[in-house]
Design a protein around this motif. Structure first.
Motif, short mmCIF file in Angstrom:
data_model
loop_
_atom_site.label_atom_id
_atom_site.label_comp_id
_atom_site.label_asym_id
_atom_site.label_seq_id
_atom_site.Cartn_x
_atom_site.Cartn_y
_atom_site.Cartn_z
N ALA A 51 35.81 26.32 54.81
CA ALA A 51 35.98 26.85 56.16
C ALA A 51 37.28 26.33 56.77
CB ALA A 51 34.79 26.47 57.04
N GLU A 52 37.58 25.08 56.46
CA GLU A 52 38.81 24.47 56.96
C GLU A 52 40.03 25.16 56.34
OE1 GLU A 52 40.06 21.56 59.60
OE2 GLU A 52 38.00 21.91 58.99
N ILE A 53 39.94 25.47 55.06
CA ILE A 53 41.05 26.15 54.37
C ILE A 53 41.20 27.57 54.94
CG2 ILE A 53 41.82 27.04 52.12
CD1 ILE A 53 40.28 24.63 50.88
N GLY A 54 40.06 28.21 55.14
CA GLY A 54 40.06 29.45 55.93
C GLY A 54 40.39 30.73 55.22
N VAL A 55 41.20 30.68 54.17
CA VAL A 55 41.57 31.94 53.50
C VAL A 55 40.68 32.13 52.28
CG1 VAL A 55 43.96 31.93 54.28
CG2 VAL A 55 43.39 30.80 52.14
N PRO A 56 40.39 33.38 51.92
CA PRO A 56 39.58 33.62 50.73
C PRO A 56 40.30 33.17 49.47
CG PRO A 56 40.17 35.71 51.84
CD PRO A 56 40.83 34.62 52.59
N LEU A 57 39.55 32.58 48.54
CA LEU A 57 40.16 32.04 47.32
C LEU A 57 39.57 32.70 46.09
CD1 LEU A 57 40.01 28.23 48.22
CD2 LEU A 57 42.02 29.72 48.36
N THR A 58 40.39 32.94 45.09
CA THR A 58 39.90 33.44 43.81
C THR A 58 39.21 32.27 43.09
OG1 THR A 58 41.92 32.78 42.68
CG2 THR A 58 41.88 34.99 43.62
N PRO A 59 38.39 32.55 42.05
CA PRO A 59 37.72 31.45 41.33
C PRO A 59 38.70 30.40 40.81
CG PRO A 59 36.76 33.55 40.71
CD PRO A 59 37.93 33.87 41.60
N VAL A 60 39.86 30.80 40.35
CA VAL A 60 40.83 29.83 39.83
C VAL A 60 41.33 28.94 40.96
CG1 VAL A 60 43.17 29.59 38.87
CG2 VAL A 60 41.55 31.17 37.82
N ARG A 61 41.63 29.57 42.08
CA ARG A 61 42.10 28.83 43.27
C ARG A 61 41.02 27.92 43.84
NH1 ARG A 61 47.03 27.72 44.19
NH2 ARG A 61 47.89 28.74 42.41
N LEU A 62 39.77 28.33 43.66
CA LEU A 62 38.64 27.53 44.14
C LEU A 62 38.63 26.19 43.41
CD1 LEU A 62 36.35 28.01 46.13
CD2 LEU A 62 34.94 28.79 44.23
N LYS A 63 38.95 26.20 42.15
CA LYS A 63 39.00 24.94 41.40
C LYS A 63 40.10 24.04 41.95
CE LYS A 63 36.79 26.06 37.12
NZ LYS A 63 36.63 27.50 37.26
N CYS A 64 41.23 24.66 42.31
CA CYS A 64 42.31 23.89 42.94
C CYS A 64 41.80 23.22 44.21
CB CYS A 64 43.48 24.81 43.31
SG CYS A 64 44.17 25.77 41.96
N ALA A 65 41.09 24.01 45.02
CA ALA A 65 40.63 23.52 46.32
C ALA A 65 39.60 22.42 46.19
CB ALA A 65 40.06 24.69 47.12
N MET A 66 38.81 22.47 45.10
CA MET A 66 37.72 21.51 44.95
C MET A 66 38.14 20.22 44.25
SD MET A 66 35.13 22.45 46.41
CE MET A 66 35.85 23.56 47.60
N LEU A 67 39.37 20.19 43.74
CA LEU A 67 39.79 19.02 42.95
C LEU A 67 39.64 17.72 43.75
CD1 LEU A 67 41.07 17.87 40.38
CD2 LEU A 67 43.32 18.44 41.31
N GLY A 68 40.14 17.69 44.98
CA GLY A 68 40.08 16.48 45.79
C GLY A 68 38.66 16.11 46.18
N LEU A 69 37.89 17.10 46.61
CA LEU A 69 36.52 16.83 47.07
C LEU A 69 35.67 16.27 45.93
CD1 LEU A 69 34.31 16.96 49.21
CD2 LEU A 69 33.89 19.33 48.56
N THR A 70 35.79 16.90 44.78
CA THR A 70 34.99 16.43 43.65
C THR A 70 35.41 15.03 43.24
OG1 THR A 70 34.91 18.74 42.97
CG2 THR A 70 34.10 17.14 41.40
N THR A 71 36.70 14.78 43.23
CA THR A 71 37.20 13.46 42.86
C THR A 71 36.72 12.40 43.86
OG1 THR A 71 39.15 14.52 41.89
CG2 THR A 71 39.29 12.15 42.28
N LEU A 72 36.72 12.75 45.13
CA LEU A 72 36.23 11.80 46.15
C LEU A 72 34.74 11.51 45.92
CD1 LEU A 72 36.41 10.15 48.74
CD2 LEU A 72 36.23 12.27 50.04
N LYS A 73 33.98 12.53 45.61
CA LYS A 73 32.55 12.31 45.37
C LYS A 73 32.33 11.44 44.14
CE LYS A 73 30.74 16.23 47.92
NZ LYS A 73 29.65 17.17 48.07
#
Ligand code: FES
Length: 145
Positions: A99-121
């Motif tokens: 929601a913060e990113i706000g723009v729709p993402l393709t599945p490939v781009r979704l992995k880019c977006a999740m890299l930091g969150l998953t690493t933090l977890k």
């Protein structure tokens, strides 16, 4: 999505990419992890320092290199998670970040977006035993250590 709104979100993403918040390294961090997206080789390292209660995230920083989405999303994440507890962040729904990113993402781009969150977890999991997202929330193609 309204074209004006979408371009505003894109500007915010670009600003986070160019001026990342929380960029850096915490020496002797209480929690840390590295994550890599094997699709492209981009990587982030995340460092966490807890407050006196040992639960609240007092400081969180990241280093790494990657595409605009991965770096901007991680920068946003630093702002979103500072001051929250390890348990809260472990339970943080990826939708909140999207929601913060706000723009729709393709599945490939979704992995880019999740890299930091998953690493933090993963960092919190290693330090505190907090639960990992189920099957890493479908992002098990990320290389994490
Ligand atoms: Fe590598 Fe986005 S292209 S994380």
């Amino acid at each position: 999505m309204d074209a004006g709104l979408e371009s505003l979100y894109r500007e915010v993403i670009l600003d986070h990419y160019k001026n990342p918040r929380g960029h850096g390294v915490i020496e002797d961090a209480d929690a840390e992890a590295e994550g890599q997206n094997p699709l492209c080789g981009d990587e982030v390292s995340i460092y966490v320092e807890f407050g006196e209660d040992g639960e609240t995230i007092d400081e969180v920083k990241f280093s790494g290199r990657g595409c605009a989405i991965s770096q901007a999303a991680t920068s946003m994440l630093m702002e979103m998670t500072k001051g929250r507890t390890a348990d809260e962040v472990a339970a943080l729904d990826k939708e909140e970040l999207l929601a913060e990113i706000g723009v729709p993402l393709t599945p490939v781009r979704l992995k880019c977006a999740m890299l930091g969150l998953t690493t933090l977890k993963v960092a919190l999991h290693k330090a505190k035993g907090t639960p990992l997202p189920e099957g890493l929330a479908g992002f098990d193609e990320l290389d994490l250590s």
